[in-house]
Design an enzyme around this catalytic site. Structure first.
Site, PDB file in Angstrom:
ATOM      1  N   CYS A 103       0.909  -1.347   0.004  1.00 24.67           N
ATOM      2  CA  CYS A 103      -0.245  -0.204  -0.004  1.00 24.67           C
ATOM      3  C   CYS A 103       0.742   1.405   0.118  1.00 24.67           C
ATOM      4  O   CYS A 103       1.981   1.330   0.802  1.00 24.67           O
ATOM      5  CB  CYS A 103      -0.940   0.164   1.293  1.00 24.67           C
ATOM      6  SG  CYS A 103      -1.850   1.545   1.392  1.00 24.67           S
ATOM      7  N   LEU A 216       7.711 -26.766 -18.121  1.00 24.02           N
ATOM      8  CA  LEU A 216       6.722 -27.062 -17.274  1.00 24.02           C
ATOM      9  C   LEU A 216       6.040 -26.204 -16.515  1.00 24.02           C
ATOM     10  O   LEU A 216       7.047 -25.401 -15.634  1.00 24.02           O
ATOM     11  CB  LEU A 216       7.088 -28.398 -16.358  1.00 24.02           C
ATOM     12  CG  LEU A 216       7.474 -29.408 -17.054  1.00 24.02           C
ATOM     13  CD1 LEU A 216       7.607 -30.731 -15.977  1.00 24.02           C
ATOM     14  CD2 LEU A 216       6.760 -30.068 -18.090  1.00 24.02           C
ATOM     15  N   ASN A 220       3.994 -20.822 -12.335  1.00 27.42           N
ATOM     16  CA  ASN A 220       4.225 -19.736 -13.288  1.00 27.42           C
ATOM     17  C   ASN A 220       4.933 -18.428 -12.919  1.00 27.42           C
ATOM     18  O   ASN A 220       4.693 -17.447 -13.322  1.00 27.42           O
ATOM     19  CB  ASN A 220       2.963 -19.291 -13.970  1.00 27.42           C
ATOM     20  CG  ASN A 220       2.761 -18.380 -15.381  1.00 27.42           C
ATOM     21  OD1 ASN A 220       3.711 -18.729 -16.277  1.00 27.42           O
ATOM     22  ND2 ASN A 220       2.222 -17.405 -15.496  1.00 27.42           N
ATOM     23  N   PHE A 880       7.537  18.376  -2.491  1.00 23.76           N
ATOM     24  CA  PHE A 880       8.083  19.227  -3.384  1.00 23.76           C
ATOM     25  C   PHE A 880       9.182  19.987  -3.053  1.00 23.76           C
ATOM     26  O   PHE A 880       9.385  21.272  -3.090  1.00 23.76           O
ATOM     27  CB  PHE A 880       6.920  20.316  -3.450  1.00 23.76           C
ATOM     28  CG  PHE A 880       6.930  20.874  -4.767  1.00 23.76           C
ATOM     29  CD1 PHE A 880       6.360  20.227  -5.832  1.00 23.76           C
ATOM     30  CD2 PHE A 880       7.218  22.415  -4.836  1.00 23.76           C
ATOM     31  CE1 PHE A 880       6.469  21.032  -7.225  1.00 23.76           C
ATOM     32  CE2 PHE A 880       7.005  23.055  -6.061  1.00 23.76           C
ATOM     33  CZ  PHE A 880       6.553  22.092  -7.244  1.00 23.76           C
ATOM     34  N   GLU A1235       1.939  15.574   3.396  1.00 22.11           N
ATOM     35  CA  GLU A1235       3.149  15.932   2.669  1.00 22.11           C
ATOM     36  C   GLU A1235       4.302  16.720   3.492  1.00 22.11           C
ATOM     37  O   GLU A1235       5.373  16.139   3.170  1.00 22.11           O
ATOM     38  CB  GLU A1235       2.715  17.410   1.858  1.00 22.11           C
ATOM     39  CG  GLU A1235       3.730  17.814   0.739  1.00 22.11           C
ATOM     40  CD  GLU A1235       3.182  18.974   0.023  1.00 22.11           C
ATOM     41  OE1 GLU A1235       2.399  19.651   0.311  1.00 22.11           O
ATOM     42  OE2 GLU A1235       3.868  19.373  -0.992  1.00 22.11           O
TER      43      GLU A1235
HETATM   44  C1  LIG Z   1       7.294 -11.607  -6.806  1.00 21.51           C
HETATM   45  C2  LIG Z   1       8.050 -12.537  -6.594  1.00 21.51           C
HETATM   46  C3  LIG Z   1       8.904 -12.922  -5.568  1.00 21.51           C
HETATM   47  C4  LIG Z   1       9.644 -13.593  -5.448  1.00 21.51           C
HETATM   48  N1  LIG Z   1      10.608 -13.739  -4.276  1.00 21.51           N
HETATM   49  C5  LIG Z   1      11.468 -14.665  -4.234  1.00 21.51           C
HETATM   50  C6  LIG Z   1      12.298 -14.669  -3.064  1.00 21.51           C
HETATM   51  O1  LIG Z   1      12.533 -13.985  -2.147  1.00 21.51           O
HETATM   52  N2  LIG Z   1      13.204 -15.927  -3.127  1.00 21.51           N
HETATM   53  C7  LIG Z   1      13.124 -17.178  -3.965  1.00 21.51           C
HETATM   54  O2  LIG Z   1      13.847 -17.806  -3.724  1.00 21.51           O
HETATM   55  N3  LIG Z   1      12.313 -17.009  -4.898  1.00 21.51           N
HETATM   56  C8  LIG Z   1      11.613 -16.213  -4.949  1.00 21.51           C
HETATM   57  N4  LIG Z   1      10.543 -16.040  -6.320  1.00 21.51           N
HETATM   58  C9  LIG Z   1      10.669 -17.163  -7.277  1.00 21.51           C
HETATM   59  C10 LIG Z   1       9.727 -18.259  -6.896  1.00 21.51           C
HETATM   60  O3  LIG Z   1       9.956 -18.816  -5.831  1.00 21.51           O
HETATM   61  C11 LIG Z   1      10.074 -19.076  -8.126  1.00 21.51           C
HETATM   62  O4  LIG Z   1       9.597 -18.352  -9.282  1.00 21.51           O
HETATM   63  C12 LIG Z   1       9.266 -20.164  -7.991  1.00 21.51           C
HETATM   64  O5  LIG Z   1       9.683 -20.989  -6.949  1.00 21.51           O
HETATM   65  C13 LIG Z   1       9.204 -21.182  -9.107  1.00 21.51           C
HETATM   66  O6  LIG Z   1       8.241 -21.931  -9.061  1.00 21.51           O
HETATM   67  P1  LIG Z   1       6.835 -22.002 -10.274  1.00 21.51           P
HETATM   68  O7  LIG Z   1       6.111 -23.360  -9.930  1.00 21.51           O
HETATM   69  O8  LIG Z   1       6.337 -20.798 -10.289  1.00 21.51           O
HETATM   70  O9  LIG Z   1       7.767 -22.193 -11.265  1.00 21.51           O
HETATM   71  P2  LIG Z   1       7.559 -22.035 -13.182  1.00 21.51           P
HETATM   72  O10 LIG Z   1       7.629 -20.454 -13.490  1.00 21.51           O
HETATM   73  O11 LIG Z   1       6.028 -22.580 -13.245  1.00 21.51           O
HETATM   74  O12 LIG Z   1       8.612 -22.787 -13.672  1.00 21.51           O
HETATM   75  C14 LIG Z   1       9.868 -22.418 -13.592  1.00 21.51           C
HETATM   76  C15 LIG Z   1      10.865 -23.243 -14.378  1.00 21.51           C
HETATM   77  O13 LIG Z   1      10.836 -24.355 -13.783  1.00 21.51           O
HETATM   78  C16 LIG Z   1      10.564 -25.500 -14.517  1.00 21.51           C
HETATM   79  N5  LIG Z   1       9.909 -26.580 -13.822  1.00 21.51           N
HETATM   80  C17 LIG Z   1       9.319 -26.321 -12.756  1.00 21.51           C
HETATM   81  N6  LIG Z   1       8.642 -27.437 -12.438  1.00 21.51           N
HETATM   82  C18 LIG Z   1       9.341 -28.499 -13.091  1.00 21.51           C
HETATM   83  C19 LIG Z   1       9.534 -29.921 -12.935  1.00 21.51           C
HETATM   84  N7  LIG Z   1       8.821 -30.518 -11.977  1.00 21.51           N
HETATM   85  N8  LIG Z   1      10.559 -30.560 -13.655  1.00 21.51           N
HETATM   86  C20 LIG Z   1      11.052 -30.000 -14.625  1.00 21.51           C
HETATM   87  N9  LIG Z   1      11.216 -28.656 -14.706  1.00 21.51           N
HETATM   88  C21 LIG Z   1      10.331 -27.897 -13.919  1.00 21.51           C
HETATM   89  C22 LIG Z   1      10.050 -25.078 -15.626  1.00 21.51           C
HETATM   90  O14 LIG Z   1      10.058 -25.628 -17.072  1.00 21.51           O
HETATM   91  C23 LIG Z   1      10.327 -23.571 -15.724  1.00 21.51           C
HETATM   92  O15 LIG Z   1      11.629 -23.489 -16.406  1.00 21.51           O
HETATM   93  C24 LIG Z   1       9.670 -14.961  -6.304  1.00 21.51           C
HETATM   94  C25 LIG Z   1       8.873 -14.836  -7.304  1.00 21.51           C
HETATM   95  C26 LIG Z   1       8.307 -13.705  -7.690  1.00 21.51           C
HETATM   96  C27 LIG Z   1       7.287 -13.823  -8.519  1.00 21.51           C
HETATM   97  S1  FES Z   2      -2.384   2.248  -2.347  1.00 26.47           S
HETATM   98 FE1  FES Z   2      -3.341   1.678  -0.184  1.00 26.47          FE
HETATM   99  S2  FES Z   2      -4.930   2.880  -0.147  1.00 26.47           S
HETATM  100 FE2  FES Z   2      -4.032   3.846  -1.873  1.00 26.47          FE
END
Ligand SMILES: Cc1cc2nc3c(=O)[nH]c(=O)nc-3n(C[C@H](O)[C@H](O)[C@H](O)COP(=O)(O)OP(=O)(O)OC[C@H]3O[C@@H](n4cnc5c(N)ncnc54)[C@H](O)[C@@H]3O)c2cc1C
Ligand code: FES
Length: 1303
Positions: A103, A216, A220, A880, A1235
């Site tokens: 926020c 895979l 995502n 500002f 502000e």
């Molecule tokens: C906003 C945000 C903050 C994050 N902060 C952190 C953090 O602080 N610390 C940290 O460690 N991570 C962090 N992450 C990363 C997150 O942990 C990883 O993106 C996540 O674990 C990936 O898993 P997924 O299922 O989403 O992977 P996907 O995006 O679905 O897949 C990732 C890759 O792995 C492969 N894959 C997945 N599963 C298999 C499988 N079983 N066999 C073969 N290949 C496979 C896929 O082919 C792909 O290439 C963050 C992500 C985001 C979006």
């Molecule tokens: S971003 Fe949380 S109230 Fe505006």
């Protein structure tokens, strides 16, 4: 989301064993096709103002937890999900549920206040003790005599009870579908992408064999951002979420096997359970994983992200690989080929060899990771995990590490040791040689020294490494090692081994900061008992749109439905900082699907230039670009995606030009300044040096800040088809300027252009200037195509194009007496204005006008230079220039105190103005209320006692230090350009008695509409509910001033008052004639008597001005005052810090609405906290902004809010100049009373600086040292000089290409 297991039982993630579970997720990362069979609940489905609010929606609204409202639905959904799973959560559950919900307005405290009402008494914060209140018991200890003072901002008595039986059930048809679905494969074929969800493992392996390069996707969370933000495309995606084998958690005799598809939340829950059940010695690795999982991303990401995805993303910044590798994990891989490996399975150790490059692993392309086996730890085995990030939660680690040591039984002799580091190279690093050398050695200081020496040799970071921060990263590896060493030493001692001494003050290295939910006490003066009970002035009414914001019904510009034929616009921006445009070739882009037009300067029917006080800015660059991100052209297409794709195909050729200047230093060297330069002087600075005891010179640099409003900039331009008329629905803080720029661009008169603003999802000053140019560009497209055009900047473009707060450099020479009295200060301010002047001159003026901050410095001179550089033009931002100007003088005060060796508050106190006097610009100023704020703050914060406690703490803790800082504030209110100080309103009364009110201000969360209605309600003597404000519209109120300069409510409030009084004057005879009649009857009668029921209101504000030739004038209508005290604790080894407590006393005159005012004060303070301690814009050496999204740019999260945040409104304060004696309320631009309070964030900066000084003292260092703002972990760590920082060889500036430059 459901899946079937063999027993035909409906489950969500097989180990969850729940019939149905609820998960909050990030919608933007969740492919719609992954939701097959899933019941989705959105905020609109939870409750509604039309039917019934859900208690979550009601409570966040009533607790004033919704300001602009843009984040509110997300907050509601996180809390709603929690309550679906745990109807009576603990405060820790709530904290965890909200991690990752950002926020930008509220400061989080009111959101927590609303939500914690769902905790049962037994589930409170557990923070209560003799000295501190528990979260459920927050009544401040009000003085008995203070019965005029209240702490109640909302009442809980009439809250709707939470009744889980009323919640939506999981749709039976989906239950049925899940049962019938069997193990069938699902295929979704789109235009560019095919999504296949295999029905079983065999099918998955078959698919992977056929399409080895296909990802895979389950969570995502890696693939999604890569596709969205990095332009990666995949024609095919295999989505194995429903495959049971990937979700199974097996508790085995020697360890746990996690299915690779387990979400990190499931993993965390399971580990928590196991840790509570198994003996301590077995759970070392699980504890380490748990500790990291609790701050890895946020709850919603952990709900989606999988363990397998985390490992196989092979990103060294991800945290788990270093821990799992140290823990000795093995991976089970499956493939279709049973001949290659028996049963198609093979096991492989997770270690450095598994990672073959950035995002590359040793897994074969046709293989699938089936499960991850994590063994129990054994006796004499110790393990820890470390991570340090820009922000403690919801932030990728800068360096992470997993460390494990095994001792020969019953001894302190190392049998085996493993250390893995992430973030120090393109792949995870194992310090193999170092570990080999340590085997067989006893765990003692000698080992530590040798380990440190060897460690650095194996960290492969070059000075110009990707990601930068090389010295910091290397130091962190040593710090982690040291912490591990001490931890293990302590454990060995606990086991009774005779090992090295562990000095008690060293134990501080082992503590980790606990994230707490902020608690706060609020004090405000209640209205007098004589005030009518239905008079709303001075009472804590909730924000007029709060319920709509909580239910998702509130409409922002991008919520407006599209008009048939509507086009989407994406700008084409410059990729060079300074270059001549040789050619623009849009042919390829124009041939792409859905593209309607390419626009550039020749398409502008009127003037291609925006003019602002003589500063001219091109809308489309014609010949020469002067920064990266400057708009050259635009593509309009039928969809956002088509427009975006086409933009990539526009070819611009450039010829690079010189000079190219990015930094303030470079601009000073080249004397690249905008004109005019400004100067103010009081006394005779040059003559004062001889009369002082000491003179010193110094400087402070303060980085810029991104507005990071939750709603990005944009608008919809709708051509009306006749007479050149055009309607704009824009996110602007200055509708009249937007109208004016669009009219000149189109070459029509302003009366043809109407600009509508319903509300903004935050503005903070960023939606005054650039939005006018963006509106003009969209209007050109609408004009050219005759179709409505929507422009919604994505976050990256918004950050790149629109500029932010100005970085400032303050250089000073100061003369002071032995006792700390400052006699003379000569300050030169440089700001980085960027490639156009925009508002930079006025911002510099404000910095100069605020340079004294109410201190009585008899000889004071300030000179201001705005640097012209090749960066995107910086612009207005809450405060500002005030936060920058004030920061420099506070640096002076801080240094004087340090040099005199006396507490900073004493130096501030002795230099503070105490009598009515003239400011350095010769405006009369009465410091009475400032002194009252200051004294109340010192007393309320118990500064004297806490100083002693801090001294004691610092003496007893070598690796943790505390610091404290209190500052006063004097802040000028109103525009210094006097003609802006005007307000207008329009009031219509309809025959049924209902009132429609319009005014010139814009509602962006600060509550200007609520306050306008309060004012109207008082004068018309009708309930607030009978008064409606629909929008701000140039067609209703013309020529309105920007909602800015803390003057919005003053101007608007006075104008509303004027309009209401006019109407009341007309109604008076009718009312007197029929005193017993109702309002509706009077209105009806007035109509029959042909009395006009419509009135305009106008407020002519003060004629403020400054004569810059003479260096004097009255730029402000009045001053608002305050004081703030903050205490922090610093982890000297990692640079992390915790905000322990902040006390604010603010003079708002008589508050029009204490709830809104306190909300603004807290929100402003937390934004200032970001400015001075967290938010860091990073530019590449080529002038490209690297921090273009929430992954790289961190704004304060819940974990950053001081554990104790107390706000008091100064009692018995009056302001004869403002509406109902209020002060600086709800002003638009930048958040009104919020502000000035941005500046209070600097208390954290100077408290940190004080803590660092204490750490340096332990290293034998005294005297001043540089620290620039923001005080990030990197800067804090490197400033806490010790034996570890000294081991890291310094890199010679100029000998390498840095990752970022300080601009
Ligand atoms: C906003 C945000 C903050 C994050 N902060 C952190 C953090 O602080 N610390 C940290 O460690 N991570 C962090 N992450 C990363 C997150 O942990 C990883 O993106 C996540 O674990 C990936 O898993 P997924 O299922 O989403 O992977 P996907 O995006 O679905 O897949 C990732 C890759 O792995 C492969 N894959 C997945 N599963 C298999 C499988 N079983 N066999 C073969 N290949 C496979 C896929 O082919 C792909 O290439 C963050 C992500 C985001 C979006
Ligand atoms: S971003 Fe949380 S109230 Fe505006």
């Amino acid at each position: 989301m459901t899946c079937k297991d063999q027993s035909d039982e409906l489950i969500f993630f097989i180990n969850g064993r729940k019939p149905v579970s609820h998960f909050s997720v990030n919608a933007c990362l969740l492919p719609i096709v992954s939701l097959h069979g899933v019941a989705v609940t959105t905020v609109e489905g939870v409750g509604s103002t039309k039917t019934k609010l859900h208690p979550v929606q009601e409570r966040i609204a009533k607790a004033h937890g919704s300001q602009c409202g843009f984040c509110t639905p997300g907050m509601v959904m996180s809390m709603y999900t929690l309550l679906r799973n745990i109807p009576e959560p603990s405060i820790e559950d709530i904290r965890e549920a909200l991690t990752g919900n950002l926020c930008r307005c509220t400061g989080y405290r009111p959101i927590i206040d609303g939500f914690k009402t769902f905790c049962g008494a037994s589930k409170c914060c557990q923070n209560g003790n003799d000295t501190k209140n528990c979260c459920l018991d927050q009544e401040p200890e009000l003085n008995q005599e203070d019965d005029e003072i209240s702490s109640e901002l909302f009442k809980t008595d009439d809250f709707l009870p939470l009744d889980p039986t009323q919640d939506l059930i999981f749709p039976p048809e989906l239950m049925l579908l899940a049962r019938q679905q069997g193990s069938g494969r699902l295929v979704f074929q789109g235009e560019r992408l095919c999504w296949i969800s295999p029905g079983n493992l065999a099918e998955l392996l078959e698919l992977k064999a056929q399409h080895p390069s296909t990802p895979l996707v389950i969570g995502n969370t890696t693939v999604g951002p890569n596709m969205k933000l990095k332009g990666v495309s995949h024609p095919l995606i295999i989505a194995p979420a429903g495959i049971v084998e990937l979700s199974v958690v097996k508790n085995l005799e020697d360890g746990i096997s996690f299915g690779a598809g387990c979400s990190l939340s499931v993993m965390k829950d399971e580990l928590k359970r196991v840790v509570s059940e198994l003996s301590e010695e077995k759970v070392e690795v699980y504890q380490a994983l748990l500790q990291t999982l609790s701050c890895l991303a946020g709850k919603r990401i952990r709900n989606m992200a999988t363990l397998g995805g985390n490992i196989l993303s092979a990103n060294p910044k991800y945290d788990l690989n270093s821990i799992l590798s140290a823990g000795g994990c093995t991976l089970t891989l499956a493939s279709k080929d049973p001949f290659l490996f028996p049963g198609g399975l093979r096991e492989i150790h997770l270690n450095e060899e598994f990672f073959t490059g950035f995002e590359k692993t040793a897994i074969r392309p046709d293989e699938v990771l089936l499960s991850v086996y994590v063994p129990h730890s054994r006796q004499w085995e110790f393990m820890l995990a470390f991570r340090q990030a820009q922000r403690r939660e919801f932030s990728f680690s800068i360096v992470n590490s997993g460390m494990k040591v095994v001792f020969k039984e019953g001894t302190n002799v190392v049998d085996d040791i493993r250390m893995f580091f992430g973030g120090v190279g393109p792949t995870m690093v194992r310090t193999k040689h170092m570990c080999q050398e340590l085997v067989g050695r006893p765990w003692n200081e000698e080992l530590l020294t040798e380990a440190c020496r060897l460690l650095l040799d194996e960290i492969p970071l070059q000075a110009s490494a990707h990601g930068g921060m090389v010295e910091f990263k290397k130091t962190l590896t040593l710090s982690f090692l040291f912490k591990f060493y001490l931890h293990v030493l302590q454990r060995l001692r606990e086991k009774g081994l005779c090992v090295d001494e562990l000095p008690s003050e060293y134990l501080s290295a082992l503590k980790s900061f606990r994230n707490e939910v902020p608690q706060g006490q609020h004090r405000y003066q209640v209205v007098s008992a004589a005030q009518f009970s239905d008079d709303p002035i001075g009472r804590p009414y909730l924000h007029q749109s709060a319920f709509k914001q909580a239910t998702g019904e509130a409409v922002y510009y991008d919520d407006l439905p599209s008009i048939e034929g509507e086009l989407f616009l994406v700008p084409v921006t410059s990729s060079r900082p300074h270059a001549k445009i040789i050619s623009i070739d849009a042919a390829a882009a124009l041939s792409m699907p859905g593209v309607a037009a390419f626009l550039s300067a020749p398409d502008v029917p009127g003037n291609n230039r925006r003019s602002w006080f003589g500063d001219i800015e091109e809308l489309f660059v014609e010949e020469e670009v002067t920064c990266v991100g400057q708009i050259i052209g635009a593509i309009v297409a039928d969809t956002r995606e088509n427009a975006r794709r086409a933009v990539e195909c526009v070819k611009v050729t450039y010829e690079d030009l010189t000079p190219v200047l990015f930094t303030i230093e470079e601009a000073i060297e080249q004397q690249s300044f905008y004109n005019p330069q400004r100067k103010l002087e009081r006394g005779s600075v040059d003559g004062a040096w001889e009369s002082v005891d000491h003179i010193f010179e110094g400087e402070i640099y303060m980085g810029g800040q991104e507005h990071f409003y939750m709603e990005t900039q944009g608008l919809i331009a709708v051509p009306k088809g006749e007479d050149g008329e055009m309607e704009l629905f824009a996110a602007t803080q200055h509708a009249a300027f937007t109208q004016e720029v669009v009219a000149t661009t189109l070459g029509v008169e302003a009366n043809k252009i109407t600009c509508h603003v319903k509300r903004l999802g935050g503005g903070f000053g960023g939606k005054v200037m650039k939005i006018a140019s963006l509106s003009a560009i969209a209007a050109i497209a609408a004009h050219k195509t005759g179709r409505s055009v929507r422009l919604v900047l994505d976050r990256g473009d918004d950050m790149l194009i629109t500029g932010g707060r100005h970085p400032f450099l303050g250089r000073y020479k100061v003369g002071f007496m032995k006792d700390g009295t400052i006699v003379a200060a000569d300050i030169i301010y440089y700001s980085n204005g960027g490639n156009t002047l925009d508002e930079s001159l006025f911002i510099m003026e404000k910095a100069l006008l605020h340079m004294d901050n109410g201190y009585r410095i008899p000889h004071l001179r300030g000179r201001g230079f705005v640097c012209r550089t090749n960066l995107p033009s910086n612009t207005a931002f809450r405060g500002f220039g005030g936060p920058q100007g004030l920061m420099v003088i506070e640096s002076v005060l801080h240094e004087v105190a340090a040099k005199c060796g006396i507490p900073t508050e004493r130096v501030r106190d002795m230099n503070m103005c105490r009598e009515v006097s003239l400011t350095h610009h010769k405006q009369l100023f009465d410091p009475g209320d400032m002194v009252r704020c200051w004294e109340q703050c010192l007393q309320q914060a118990c500064v004297e006692n806490r100083r002693l406690a801090i001294q004691e703490f610092n003496k007893n803790n070598r690796w943790r230090k505390r610091g404290l800082c209190t500052v006063p504030l004097k802040f000028g209110v109103s525009f210094s350009k006097g003609f802006h100080n005007q307000g207008a309103a329009l009031l219509h009364i309809y025959k049924d008695g209902s009132v429609l009110l319009t005014h010139g201000g814009t509602e962006m969360g600060q509550g200007i509409n609520t306050k306008a209605i309060q004012v109207a309600s008082r004068i018309l003597k009708i309930p607030m509910s009978s008064i409606h404000i629909t929008e701000t519209c140039t067609g209703n109120v013309p020529n309105a001033a920007p909602s800015a300069a803390s003057f919005g409510t003053d101007a608007v409030g006075m104008a509303v008052k004027d309009a209401c009084e006019k109407i009341m004057k007309r109604l008076k005879p009718i009312m007197q004639e029929n005193p017993k009649d109702t309002w509706a009857a009077w209105i009806k009668e007035a109509y029959c008597q042909k009395v006009s029921l419509s009135a305009t209101g106008f407020f002519m504000g003060p004629h403020t001005n400054v004569d810059w030739e003479k260096g004097e004038g009255m730029p402000y209508y009045y001053f608002t005052f305050g004081a703030c005290c903050s205490e922090v604790e610093v982890d000297c080894l990692t640079g992390d810090h915790k905000n322990i407590r902040t006390d604010i006393v603010m003079d708002v005159g008589q508050s029009l609405n204490p709830a809104l005012d306190i909300g603004q004060i807290e929100g402003g303070f937390v934004q200032g906290l970001g400015l001075y301690t967290i938010e860091e814009l990073q530019f590449s050496p080529e002038g490209v902004l690297r921090t273009r999204g929430p992954s790289q740019y961190k704004v304060p999260a819940l974990c950053d809010v001081p554990a104790q945040l107390n706000v008091s409104l100064l009692a018995n304060a009056h302001n004869p100049h403002a509406i109902y004696f209020s002060k600086a309320r709800a002003a638009g631009d930048m958040g009104g009373i919020g502000e000035p309070t941005v500046f209070f964030g600097c208390t954290l900066f100077y408290a940190i600086k004080e803590a660092i000084a204490a750490a340096r003292k332990d290293s034998g260092l005294s005297g001043s040292f540089p620290l620039s703002s923001p005080a990030t972990p990197e800067k804090i760590r490197l400033a806490c000089v010790d034996r570890f920082t000294q081991m890291v060889p310094a890199v010679e500036p100029g000998s390498f290409t840095p990752w970022t430059i300080g601009v």
